[in-house]
Design an enzyme around this catalytic site. Structure first.
Site, short mmCIF file in Angstrom:
data_model
loop_
_atom_site.label_atom_id
_atom_site.label_comp_id
_atom_site.label_asym_id
_atom_site.label_seq_id
_atom_site.Cartn_x
_atom_site.Cartn_y
_atom_site.Cartn_z
N HIS A 135 147.96 14.76 -60.25
CA HIS A 135 149.21 15.29 -60.78
C HIS A 135 149.05 15.53 -62.28
CE1 HIS A 135 151.88 15.49 -57.40
NE2 HIS A 135 151.58 14.25 -57.02
N ASP A 165 151.37 20.96 -65.98
CA ASP A 165 151.86 21.89 -64.95
C ASP A 165 152.27 23.24 -65.52
OD1 ASP A 165 151.41 20.12 -62.91
OD2 ASP A 165 153.50 19.56 -62.61
#
Length: 390
Positions: A135, A165
């Protein structure tokens, strides 16, 4: 509701994109493309994605939702048929998954040699960790970026999932897609865009690499010019427990800061502020002074000046700031307060179109028909596609 191709008004009007729905950076990239006018068709699995927010999921705005069972050969054949008329395909699966399902780059380029195939992953398409889960904070961690984030000496601080991200991920995917689309118009050939968050984050942090190479960066949090090491570039608490951001780096901005704080006779002058012996004295002076007034009182004093001071606002407060409000950075669209498309264009301005679909498959029948897919009702009857009533 009737869907129309190229429904956006921005500079990408006419660009056709097939999105294989994912989470995080790939939908954000497709949101940006749709915001800027691209005709994006979002292919989701029946039931939708994990973490899907329905009609409030702004990352899914601007494009219709089509539900296809990608384990069904007919559904995969439908994706390949969509690819035939598309300029771009975007997917965010682990390396090799799209190939196994039947719509990897080779399969797609057989149908459309001009296709730009955008791939969004954390680790990239190759390398020893390519198949591992991860992540945002993991990707940012191994690029050297996370170590320097925050002002707490004993542990790094991660700014939710903005840096990886969306900073190093979706932003670089969009840059890569647009560059490849531009090149395809000249060469007539598509290509694969391997957008990895580790790549983009390292590139995003290029200035720190330059400082480190030049000996101007200390690998310690809160010890450098831009991470709170300088008292005139830091965050300060106000009388009401709120905070201000202070970024008075340049000499003229520092002078204005000190003048508006009423510290001309007590604060170090231009040259003295660089003396390490004065760093903590200046920090203590600024800390004490800022606590004498509330955030909003200081905001009124510094508003519109060159002192480089701005209030730190909550998300719920930001839309009401005079500058944010004047530029209409946030607007209410379909009952949801949300940020406008960015950036802005003088001639082909972007606008918000479809709100996020309330459920995956809300637009299956209309969207597939609009893209020229035949026998959509048959696909739905046979279970390859799903139309959800909303």
């Amino acid at each position: 509701m009737t869907l129309a191709l190229g429904q956006g008004t921005g500079p990408l009007k006419g660009l056709k994109v097939v999105e294989i729905a994912g989470i995080g950076p790939s939908p954000h990239a497709c949101m940006i493309l749709a915001d800027l006018g691209a005709d994006v068709i979002r292919v989701e699995r029946p039931g939708g994605q994990m973490l899907a927010g329905g009609s409030h999921d702004l990352l899914n705005r601007g494009r219709p939702s089509v539900a296809l069972n990608l384990k069904d050969p007919e559904a995969v054949a439908t994706v390949l048929e969509l690819v035939e008329s598309a300029d771009v395909l975007v997917e965010g699966m682990r390396p090799g998954v799209a190939e196994r399902l039947g719509f990897g780059p080779e399969q797609c380029h057989e149908r459309n040699p001009r296709l730009v195939y955008g791939r969004m992953t954390g680790w990239g398409q190759d390398g020893p960790w390519a198949q591992a889960a991860g992540h945002d904070m993991n990707y940012v961690a191994i690029t050297g970026t996370l170590h320097g984030l925050g002002q707490t000496k004993d542990r790094p601080q991660f700014p939710t999932n903005l840096v990886g991200d969306f900073g190093g991920g979706s932003t670089y995917l969009v840059i890569g897609i647009l560059a490849a689309v531009l090149e395809a118009k000249t060469s007539g050939k598509g290509q694969v865009v391997d957008a990895a968050i580790v790549d983009g984050t390292a590139n995003l942090n290029a200035m720190t690499s330059a400082f480190l190479a030049g000996g101007g960066f200390v690998e310690e949090r809160g010890a450098n010019l831009l991470d709170g090491g300088a008292p005139y570039y830091d965050i300060y608490e106000t009388a009401d427990g709120e905070h201000l951001s202070v970024g008075a780096l340049e000499p003229q901005f520092y002078d204005e800061l000190i003048e508006l704080l009423g510290l001309t006779d007590t604060a170090p002058d231009q040259m003295a502020r660089f003396d390490p012996a004065n760093t903590e004295k200046l920090r203590a002076l600024l800390t004490e002074t800022f606590k004498t007034k509330t955030r909003d009182e200081w905001s009124a004093i510094f508003a519109g000046t060159d002192a480089c001071v701005a209030p730190i606002l909550r998300m719920s407060e930001a839309p009401e700031h005079p500058h944010i409000k004047a530029r209409e950075i946030f607007v209410e669209h379909e009952g949801v307060l949300q940020p406008q498309p960015a950036p802005r264009f003088s001639r082909t301005g972007a606008s918000l179109s479809l709100p996020p679909a309330p459920k995956a498959g809300a637009h299956t029948r209309e969207a597939l028909a609009a893209w020229g897919i035949r026998d959509v009702d048959g696909l739905i009857e046979r279970g390859a596609a799903v139309q959800v009533d909303v």
